[in-house]
Structures are given as C-alpha cells and as structure tokens.
Design an enzyme around this catalytic site. Structure first.
Site, mmCIF file in Angstrom:
data_model
loop_
_atom_site.group_PDB
_atom_site.id
_atom_site.type_symbol
_atom_site.label_atom_id
_atom_site.label_comp_id
_atom_site.label_asym_id
_atom_site.label_seq_id
_atom_site.Cartn_x
_atom_site.Cartn_y
_atom_site.Cartn_z
ATOM 1 N N GLN A 32 0.838 -1.200 0.000
ATOM 2 C CA GLN A 32 0.000 0.000 0.000
ATOM 3 C C GLN A 32 0.874 1.251 0.000
ATOM 4 O OE1 GLN A 32 -2.266 -0.904 3.568
ATOM 5 N NE2 GLN A 32 -0.386 -1.507 4.619
ATOM 6 N N HIS A 63 -8.025 2.800 19.896
ATOM 7 C CA HIS A 63 -7.186 1.747 20.476
ATOM 8 C C HIS A 63 -7.713 1.252 21.816
ATOM 9 C CE1 HIS A 63 -4.053 3.481 17.609
ATOM 10 N NE2 HIS A 63 -4.488 2.349 17.123
ATOM 11 N N GLY A 139 -2.414 -12.426 7.993
ATOM 12 C CA GLY A 139 -3.227 -12.772 9.154
ATOM 13 C C GLY A 139 -4.218 -13.880 8.873
ATOM 14 N N ASP A 156 -7.762 -5.483 13.768
ATOM 15 C CA ASP A 156 -7.548 -4.043 13.642
ATOM 16 C C ASP A 156 -7.135 -3.790 12.192
ATOM 17 O OD1 ASP A 156 -6.832 -1.413 13.745
ATOM 18 O OD2 ASP A 156 -5.097 -1.707 15.052
#
Lengths: 277, 277
Positions: A32, A63, A139, A156
């Site tokens: 990215q 968070h 992930g 997240d």
C-alpha cells in the site's frame, strides 16, 4: 502557503479535509501507499492508501475501545492475537492488562510497524515489550494454522477495500472462531453505521452464525467518516453487557471506563434496526 | 462536473467536504448567508454562513437528542421554549409529547423558517401545529421578558460565532433560569468535546452556578465537526440520570430510546476531565 488534504473515497460524496504542515515520510510499500504527515490539529498522522489510519490526537479512542471492552469482558485473558494493527496502538492497550502473558501481532506490512516505531512512538511504544511477538505475515493464513489457542482475537484492519478485504469474509471469521479457546472473544472494527449499511448487518450475521453472543458497540472517532465507529464482537461464553465491571481498572485510559463500556452497547434505534436486518 | 463544498472555519485545520449536486437556494438575509443545497449523500442541507446546520440524512439525531432527553426527564412538560431552531426540527420532536400544550419558537431570522418550510418540509413539518407559536425576535430579549413560565427551554443555536454569540453567555443563562418554572430544565447545544475545550467547561460552570443539577451528554452527529456533539443541561429538580424511564415512548424516534438516554451521560474520561476543569 496553506496546504490541505481531503480524504475521499471511503464514503461516496463525503470527504474529511485536514490542514497539513509537513509530509514527514512517504513510500509505496509492497502492499500500500504509506504516508506520515504532520498537521496542526491532529499532530502526526498515519495514512495508508491516502486514508487516515491513526493520529496522535484521537488515537486513544479507537485503540482503547477495540481492546478494553473484550479484555474486561473476559475474566482472565492470557493470550491475545491482533490481526493488522501495525501501528502498535492496540498492543499498547492490551499489555496494560496484568493477566496478559502474551500478545501476538500479525501485520502483513512490515513497513507499517517500522514507520510507526520511527514516527509514532507514542502509539508504537508497546511493540518492544517482552510479552509481545510481532510477525510479518498474512493474518488470514496465520489464524488458519492456529487452533484453540487465544483468549481474544482483535481484527484491527484497514477498510474493506484493498489488502483487508479478506478480513471481512465469513471464512476468516470461522478461522478466528477456531483459533479461539472455548471461552474466547472476537472483536473487529466494522466501519460506520451511518454510511456502511451493507457491511455491518452482513458481519453481524456471519458472527451470529458462529457465536452464541453477538454484539455491536460504538465509539466517537473524529477522524473516521461520520465520527461514529462500530465494533463487532462475537463471544463464546462471556456477555460484555452483563459482566461484572465493579472493579476499577488498574491502568490509565483517556476514553474507556466502565460506564462507557456499558453505554457503548446501548444502540440508537437506527443501529438496532441495522444489525437486525 | 463534480462539485464539492468544504466547510472550514469552525475548527482550525479541519474541514468537512460534501459533494453538491445543486444549489437550490441562496440569499443574504438580514442576519446571515443562507443556502439550501442538494447533495448525493445527505440529501438537502441547510447552511448558514457556509456552516452545515442540518440535513435530511442525519437531522434526526440532533433534533431528537436535544429534545427528548429533557422532555423525558421532566414528568409533565406543558410549555416549552425553543430559542433558535428555525428549521423546525426541535419543534417537530417536542410536539410528539402528549403532555405538551404549547411550544414557542423564537427565531431571530424569519428567512430560516420560511426557507425551511419550503425546502425542508420533513424537518419543518411541525411549525403549523396549533400548539406551536413562532415568533421572529431576539431570543435574548424574549427570555429577559418572561419569568417563571416554561417547563423546558432549549437553545438550538448556531455556533458561538456571529449572531449566536450572546446565546453562550452567562447573562443569557441567568435569564433562561428565571424564565423557567421552579422545576424547569434548560438544554443547549455546546459543540464538540474534541475541539471546543474552552467553551464546554465555561458553559458547564455557568450552568452549575445556577442549577443544582448540571449535566453534559453526547450524541453522534456525522455532519458536525468530529461527529461527537455535546449538550449541556441545567435542571432545577429532576435528574436525567436517575429519572424512571421504564415506560416506553408513545412516539416514534430513529435515534433516541431509553438506553441511549442513559448512555449519553456516560462520558469518556477526557470529557469528564473537561467538564470538571
């Protein structure tokens, strides 16, 4: 000369404009576009693919709220997994909990972690903790290869466009379910209920098909579209709305407290309607 | 050709950008610049002095939350005063309460009412109700001339710049206190706790110096800066946090419900700190 950046593209017809004092770092990683900019209002900000990820001013809300709700619902969270979250903010919150023995961060893009450590040390400050393991891998594959291991899994992720699309799919949720212990809790950020009327009911349905306890909760995040952000939770055993929160937290927070924990689940009518679609 | 408007000026360094399909109406009134624009995302919007006031998509949040919290805290609100609020949204919500016998709207700018009736009939729809009286005068002078008369006073003002400055001053709050009956409730919109760190504690102090019960509560409003909006309340007798809300509302809402009522007062730590400054 006053320079402004306008974030567009997540919500059609809407943009958030931020005055920028300096672009501190910019690169195209393997995954990215990554930028660190300094701003008068928010301080340093992390942008991925020109979308605001986090910033010094309001990062505490996201968070804290993606972490402490589950960590206070589970009576004894020892092993926690974070998918994404390369800026380190979620890890910083997780390791505030004395019961946590190990926190694993699986971030696909090593440069997010490295750049956050360099430019956002206030956020990335927990990543060197001996309880923390940082892995640079996919992930989705990671959770597929781990079974019955974690007390809590937190996704997240970036928005459901680009590299993170797979983190909003039913097969990923099933892998997370299997990677959790028999009383585990899953949490994911799931965009704005004002603007993402398709994603939230779909994710809620996916989670409901796996977990006996499925919830949505909200928090105020000024730099995400609409300022109203949702988190979806699946829990195998513990109900975040009925859990005993009478003990005060042993750690410092700027947004989360036990009143906020309860309040976050008290949904406006239009959000209730959305999750029951 | 894609046209965008960026609202700037309320919060330095921040802007909200909205794609505009058509400017439906634009004029300079005796008090302010007034525009009605159509947008793909929010539908029709009302702008005053180039600041977003209300819009078809999310107006329900603001109008419900500035009204129903006080109206459900007071056991029998009969006479309600709205200062500002010329779009009619607050009036529409107030007259949903069967106990209300009279609602007075005091709007300084007649053109806001007239334009809202023409272009925003979904919002202005209550202004013709026989219980409603609309007066075109200075709200500050109006409350100075009325004593011990209202059960609830709601200040639905523009931002504390331009014509509305006086609606954020201690002398106005004192006049409102005197215009309320002995068990009356005062509510005002008081900007964002993320961005207005000076205004909120000042207003809270002013209200605290008058009322035995002083509160701040929050709601998600996507088109106001930060999406997190505060309302300040002073109450002579009834506590909005301990009031019995077990009876279901007899009217329809899209945001407000009794869970949301309770949740709105459960403040994040940084907001608690702000109001106790």
């Amino acid at each position: 000369m006053e320079l402004w950046y306008t974030e567009r593209g997540i919500v059609p017809g809407l943009g958030l404009s931020v005055q920028v004092s300096k672009v501190l770092h910019e690169e195209q990683t393997d995954f990215q576009h990554l930028a660190i900019v300094d701003t008068p209002l928010f301080g340093r900000m992390l942008w991925l693919d020109n979308i605001i990820m986090t910033n010094i001013k309001d990062e505490f809300v996201y968070h804290e709220m993606i972490s402490h709700v589950a960590l206070n619902t589970h009576p004894n969270p020892k092993k926690v997994l974070v998918i994404g979250g390369g800026d380190g903010g979620v890890i910083r919150e997780i390791i505030k909990h004395p019961s946590v023995e190990k926190a694993v961060l699986v971030e696909i893009d090593r440069r997010v972690v490295e750049t956050s450590k360099q430019y956002l040390p206030e956020i990335a400050c927990g990543l060197e903790d001996p309880k923390v393991e940082v892995l640079y891998e996919d992930g989705i594959k990671y959770v597929e290869n781990h079974k019955n291991e974690f007390d809590i899994i937190i996704t997240d992720s970036t928005d459901p466009i680009g590299p993170a699309v797979g983190l909003f799919e039913g097969s990923f949720y099933k892998s997370c379910y299997d990677a959790l212990k028999e009383d585990g809790i899953f949490v994911a950020q799931t965009e704005s209920p004002f603007y993402d009327e398709e994603l939230i009911p779909r994710v809620q349905q996916d989670i409901r098909s796996l977990y006996p306890i499925t919830k949505l909760y909200l928090a105020f995040i000024p730099t995400y579209p609409g300022g109203c952000w949702s988190f979806s939770m699946g829990s195998k055993k513990y109900d975040p709305e009925t859990v005993d929160l009478s003990q005060k937290p042993t750690y410092t927070t700027r947004y989360y407290n036990h009143g906020v924990h309860k309040a976050a689940f008290m949904l406006p009518n239009f959000v209730r309607d959305l999750i029951n679609k």
